[in-house]
Design a protein around this motif. Structure first.
Motif, PDB file in Angstrom:
ATOM      1  N   LYS A  50     -82.226  33.577  -9.722  1.00 28.28           N
ATOM      2  CA  LYS A  50     -83.181  33.577  -8.622  1.00 28.28           C
ATOM      3  C   LYS A  50     -84.548  34.167  -8.957  1.00 28.28           C
ATOM      4  CE  LYS A  50     -80.368  31.633  -5.826  1.00 28.28           C
ATOM      5  NZ  LYS A  50     -80.613  30.225  -5.414  1.00 28.28           N
ATOM      6  N   HIS A  51     -84.756  34.658 -10.169  1.00 26.72           N
ATOM      7  CA  HIS A  51     -86.024  35.327 -10.457  1.00 26.72           C
ATOM      8  C   HIS A  51     -86.633  34.873 -11.784  1.00 26.72           C
ATOM      9  CE1 HIS A  51     -85.856  38.074  -7.043  1.00 26.72           C
ATOM     10  NE2 HIS A  51     -84.567  38.161  -7.274  1.00 26.72           N
ATOM     11  N   GLY A  52     -86.711  33.579 -11.971  1.00 27.26           N
ATOM     12  CA  GLY A  52     -87.436  33.045 -13.111  1.00 27.26           C
ATOM     13  C   GLY A  52     -86.611  32.693 -14.325  1.00 27.26           C
ATOM     14  N   ALA A  53     -85.448  33.307 -14.509  1.00 23.94           N
ATOM     15  CA  ALA A  53     -84.600  32.960 -15.644  1.00 23.94           C
ATOM     16  C   ALA A  53     -84.106  31.528 -15.495  1.00 23.94           C
ATOM     17  CB  ALA A  53     -83.419  33.918 -15.741  1.00 23.94           C
ATOM     18  N   GLU A  54     -83.972  30.833 -16.634  1.00 23.04           N
ATOM     19  CA  GLU A  54     -83.520  29.449 -16.596  1.00 23.04           C
ATOM     20  C   GLU A  54     -82.081  29.374 -16.105  1.00 23.04           C
ATOM     21  OE1 GLU A  54     -84.560  26.380 -19.571  1.00 23.04           O
ATOM     22  OE2 GLU A  54     -85.321  28.079 -20.737  1.00 23.04           O
TER      23      GLU A  54
END
Length: 425
Positions: A50-54
């Motif tokens: 939910k925070h930018g990680a693929e």
């Protein structure tokens, strides 16, 4: 230290425990007692961060064959255990594979996941009375060395393992391992393990109470001790209360702690109380981690991990998150339902909520919480008898300082496993 107490416990029990009948004396032979089983496993895991990680996802078809011979007759019985594994990648190519928590197929230097993988291994075994010595490649299942079989294919270890059940209710184990094969690769020493020694035992005092003590030493990584106790109090045919305690104490080698950027000492324990009534069960559990580092386990030594087995966490609050951070305290409330009494035998459901707080970060106390759901169905009869379908979902949310510390990130996880066991002979 727990390992010294194991020896004291074993000596005391030997004096009062009845001797078991010799299994070797009852051997029917190498071929006559042999078994070959096949497991077909289709596995899919998706992690939506939910925070930018693929986002990561892998899907594969696995075939797991296990052969266990009987023992030759005589004072010393000789036998052989062997396995063969094959995995075919159905999804999770470049850009989607590679999550450490999934690890179906190892990536190459260009980031490409293997299309398939195959490997085989075996161990020779010797039995005298009720004591068995194995040497070769195997899959140990002990509290301080428990191989990971929760993904597409299992991991394995090379070394020797001595298991003794000479006294009724008492099991003693001692092992020495020098190689780890990761679950996503073909190389026998692909985990980078240098040396791992284990020793311990378990004893069933009666039908209600059992206990275990184990110790391990992973060279250049850590030393660990484990204590487990289970007590079951039945009230009538449909009601019971189970108390389950599990605890680990670890001390990291200084160089390993420096590489992780943590301290060296951790103590973690959990206590779970489960009340079962008819088709229902309610569980309340508390778990607590103390020391100057979190609880370290699993992974691969050549990738920054410990190498002592991906399932070496006999703790109550372990789902997607293990709630094992430095100084973390967590509570769990869970409910389970068996649909058999309601006309659908083989169907079960579990829901759990776990909340952890007091996580030590560089920016104050951190918190995390997880909702866990699992639906499972096992076919009871017909051509597909024993076919198992398991669908689970986890929703994990963490505070900002926990995410920034690198311990855990927010995400939603879905796992779908379909397994079909075949008993060939």
């Amino acid at each position: 230290m727990f390992d010294y107490r194991i020896g004291v416990l074993a000596l005391g029990l030997c004096a009062v425990t009845p001797v078991m009948a010799s299994e070797q004396a009852e051997s029917k032979g190498f071929v006559e007692d042999s078994h070959l089983n096949l497991l077909l496993r289709n596995a899919y895991i998706n992690r939506d961060y939910k925070h930018g990680a693929e986002d990561r996802a892998e899907w594969g078809q696995g075939v797991i064959a296990n052969f266990a011979s009987g023992f030759t007759q005589g004072t010393v019985g000789v036998g052989l255990d062997a396995f063969g594994l094959y995995g075919l990648r159905l999804d999770g190519g470049r850009g989607r594979s590679g999550a450490g928590g999934i690890d179906f197929f190892k990536q190459d230097s260009s980031g490409n996941a293997a299309d398939d993988l195959a490997r085989a291994g075996g161990a020779i075994k010797f039995r005298v009375s009720n004591t068995v010595l194995k040497y070769g490649e195997m899959m140990p299942a002990l509290p301080v060395l428990n191989y990971d079989d929760s993904r597409l294919l299992p991991e394995s270890y090379t070394g020797y393992l001595l298991t003794s059940r000479e006294l009724d209710g008492l099991e003693l184990n001692a092992g020495h391992f020098t190689a780890q094969t990761r679950k996503s690769a073909e190389g026998r020493d692909s985990g980078g393990l240098k040396q791992l020694d284990v020793f311990g035992g378990s004893y069933r005092f009666n039908d209600q109470f059992s206990a275990s003590l184990y110790a391990s030493d992973v060279k250049d990584e850590l030393r660990k001790q484990y204590l487990g106790m289970t007590f079951v109090q039945p009230f009538d045919r449909d009601r019971s209360l189970t108390l389950d305690f599990n605890g680990y104490r670890s001390r990291l080698d200084s160089a390993f702690a420096d590489r992780l950027g943590t301290g060296q000492d951790n103590t973690i324990w959990s206590l779970a109380a489960t009340y079962a009534f008819g088709a229902h069960s309610l569980t309340l559990a508390h778990q607590r981690s103390t020391g100057d580092t979190g609880y370290n386990y699993g992974g691969y030594a050549n990738n920054g991990g410990v190498g002592d087995g991906g399932n070496t966490i006999f703790l109550a609050n372990s789902y997607w998150s293990d709630f094992n951070a430095e100084d973390e305290r967590s509570w769990q409330l869970a409910y389970g339902l068996d649909f058999g009494p309601y006309g659908i035998p083989g169907l079960s459901y579990k829901i759990a909520y776990v909340r952890g707080d007091n996580i030590r970060t560089n920016d104050g106390e951190g918190v995390e919480r997880e909702w866990f759901n699992q639906l499972q169905y096992v076919v009871q009869e017909g051509a597909a008898k024993d076919l198992k379908v398991r669908l689970r979902n986890s929703i994990l949310r963490t505070s900002t300082n926990v995410r920034e510390s690198g311990y855990n990130d927010d995400g939603n996880e879905v796992r779908l496993f379909v397994e079909y066991p075949i008993n060939i002979f």
